[in-house]
Each structure stands twice: as structure tokens, then as C-alpha cells.
Design an enzyme around this catalytic site. Structure first.
Site, PDB file in Angstrom:
ATOM      1  N   SER A 133       0.824  -1.211   0.000  1.00  0.00           N
ATOM      2  CA  SER A 133       0.000   0.000   0.000  1.00  0.00           C
ATOM      3  C   SER A 133       0.856   1.258   0.000  1.00  0.00           C
ATOM      4  O   SER A 133       0.408   2.318  -0.459  1.00  0.00           O
ATOM      5  CB  SER A 133      -0.942   0.004   1.203  1.00  0.00           C
ATOM      6  OG  SER A 133      -0.220  -0.146   2.410  1.00  0.00           O
ATOM      7  N   HIS A 186       1.592   5.448   4.990  1.00  0.00           N
ATOM      8  CA  HIS A 186       0.927   5.823   3.743  1.00  0.00           C
ATOM      9  C   HIS A 186       1.271   7.254   3.338  1.00  0.00           C
ATOM     10  O   HIS A 186       1.468   7.540   2.153  1.00  0.00           O
ATOM     11  CB  HIS A 186      -0.584   5.672   3.895  1.00  0.00           C
ATOM     12  CG  HIS A 186      -1.022   4.250   4.002  1.00  0.00           C
ATOM     13  ND1 HIS A 186      -2.289   3.897   4.450  1.00  0.00           N
ATOM     14  CD2 HIS A 186      -0.375   3.090   3.734  1.00  0.00           C
ATOM     15  CE1 HIS A 186      -2.391   2.575   4.439  1.00  0.00           C
ATOM     16  NE2 HIS A 186      -1.242   2.067   4.015  1.00  0.00           N
TER      17      HIS A 186
END
Length: 260
Positions: A133, A186
């Protein structure tokens, strides 16, 4: 942001998968292979994860491996679905050698180093992170910058939202809705994506002159199926693709499209 997503039609999906470029295939294969290997060897994920207090000169490999390993099947599938069209688009634009050098090097290590500096240096924490991710949001940030140059604002009712901010919304949503996700990790991935999209770290890519020489010397475009040349002007930039159509059956001078 617009990127090529696989169609859910089984025939189109199969065609899409068969046309994936080489570096994308290799990265997806490594991700799946490591997940399968982690089933019998359960400590594999722990050894590959980016754990701040366990990173040293001897274990610096974690900065490269954490993006390839996943916590479970759901984590794996979500990331595979998200990263495949983004990675395929990036490789189609920049070439196989550039993509492989970046995702095996700075696109893995830079978000990892940034995470270590923030997690250990600012928050004094030791939260492990792993999963592709980080690359998903890195590539979304790259696409957002490209889109912003063409369409600076996204209209939502009476409001105009800068298009470069669009990756920040899924980052916030996933951090609230999906357990065990790293907001900092992230954001670090997205930060590197913004730097690449704004041309601040383009120097990290190998020199195109050297890559062209290497491609020509080794005849990579002719030898490797699904290889994407770094030279956008090269005819047959997408390498040798498997085909069951005999050459003599292709009408000369027809308008049939032969490439992607």
C-alpha cells in the site's frame, strides 16, 4: 485521476493480465510468492517487516522487503487489486528498467527511511509496517500531480478541491476504516510520489542514455516478452508479445492495431 483498471469481464480480465508488462509481473510474482512462503514459515513476515528498533546495518534489507510482505490474504488481495493498474501504467510510461530500478531501490527505501525518522525520531514509537500500500499511495500521488497539471481542480458541488490532494482522502479513509493500517507509512509513500511527480527526485532514475545502450547491447526488447523500452519513440516499444496469429494471415495495409 484516470488510470487503466482491469475490466471485470472474464475474457477482458484474462487479456489484461496476459498483457501486463515485465516489471509489473515480477513485482506481483514476488508479492504472491512471499505470501505463500509465509504460510509454512510464519516468521518470514516478521523478518521482512519494517520494525523501527530492528533496523541496523545488518538488517537494512528490511527497507526493501517490507513493501512485498502482507499480514494476511485480505491485505494481500486489496493491495494487489490496487497496485496492479497503477504499476502497469507507470511501467508503460517509463519503461521496464527504470521501473525495476526504482521499485527495488529508492521507491522502497525512501518511504521506509522517512517512516523511521518520523516514527522513531518524532513519536518515539516502534510500530511495524509492511505491505504494498505504500506503493499504491506513492503511485496515486504521481498520478495526482499529472492530473493537476491538466485539471487543477475537482468540482464537488459548490467546492473546488485541488486535484493533487485526492490521494490524501483514501489515506485518511483507510486509516479510519481498516484496522492495522499505518497513516504515517501511507503519507510517507505519498510524499515520495509527490516529489517524483514534481520532478524533484527524477535524478534517482538511471540515465536514459545508459539504459538505451544496455537495451541495444543485450537486445532486451527482442529477447524479453512484455519488456517495455525506455525509448518511447522505439517501434515495438512493448517487446515480444506472445501471439497465435501467423504473420502471413495479417492483411498487409490493414488498419488492425498490432500494439497496446
Amino acid at each position: 485521476m484516470a488510470f487503466a483498471a482491469p475490466n471485470l469481464n472474464p475474457a477482458r480480465l484474462r487479456s489484461y493480465v496476459l498483457r501486463l508488462p515485465l516489471c509489473t509481473r515480477i513485482i506481483l510474482f514476488i508479492i504472491v510468492a512471499l505470501y505463500l512462503a509465509s504460510i509454512p514459515w510464519t516468521d518470514l513476515r516478521q523478518k521482512c517487516a519494517l520494525i523501527p528498533d530492528q533496523v541496523s546495518l545488518a538488517t537494512g534489507y528490511r527497507l526493501n522487503t517490507f513493501s512485498f510482505t502482507h499480514l494476511g490474504l485480505f491485505h494481500l488481495l486489496i493491495n494487489l487489486l490496487a497496485i496492479t493498474p497503477l504499476l502497469e501504467r507507470f511501467e508503460s510510461e517509463h519503461g521496464t528498467l527504470v521501473s525495476f530500478s526504482l521499485f527495488s531501490g529508492p521507491f522502497a527505501t525512501l518511504p521506509g527511511v522517512m517512516y523511521l525518522l518520523i516514527e522513531r525520531g518524532i513519536f518515539r514509537g516502534n510500530t511495524p509496517v509492511q505491505g504494498a500500500s505504500v506503493w499504491v499511495f506513492l503511485l496515486l500521488a504521481v498520478e495526482a500531480v499529472k492530473t493537476h497539471r491538466v485539471n487543477p481542480y475537482l468540482s464537488i458541488g459548490p467546492y473546488k478541491v485541488p486535484t493533487w490532494t485526492t490521494p490524501l482522502f483514501p489515506i485518511l479513509i483507510t486509516s479510519f476504516l481498516i484496522p492495522n493500517t499505518s497513516l504515517i507509512g501511507h503519507l510517507c509513500g505519498a510524499a515520495i510520489g509527490y516529489l517524483w511527480g514534481l520532478n524533484y527526485i527524477k535524478f534517482l532514475a538511471p540515465p536514459e542514455k545508459i539504459l538505451r545502450w544496455l537495451e541495444s547491447k543485450l537486445n532486451l526488447l527482442g529477447k524479453l516478452p512484455h519488456y517495455v523500452s525506455v525509448d518511447k519513440s522505439t517501434f515495438g516499444r512493448y517487446g515480444v508479445l506472445p501471439s497465435t496469429t501467423p504473420l502471413q494471415n495479417i492483411p498487409m495495409g490493414s488498419t488492425q492495431r498490432l500494439g497496446p
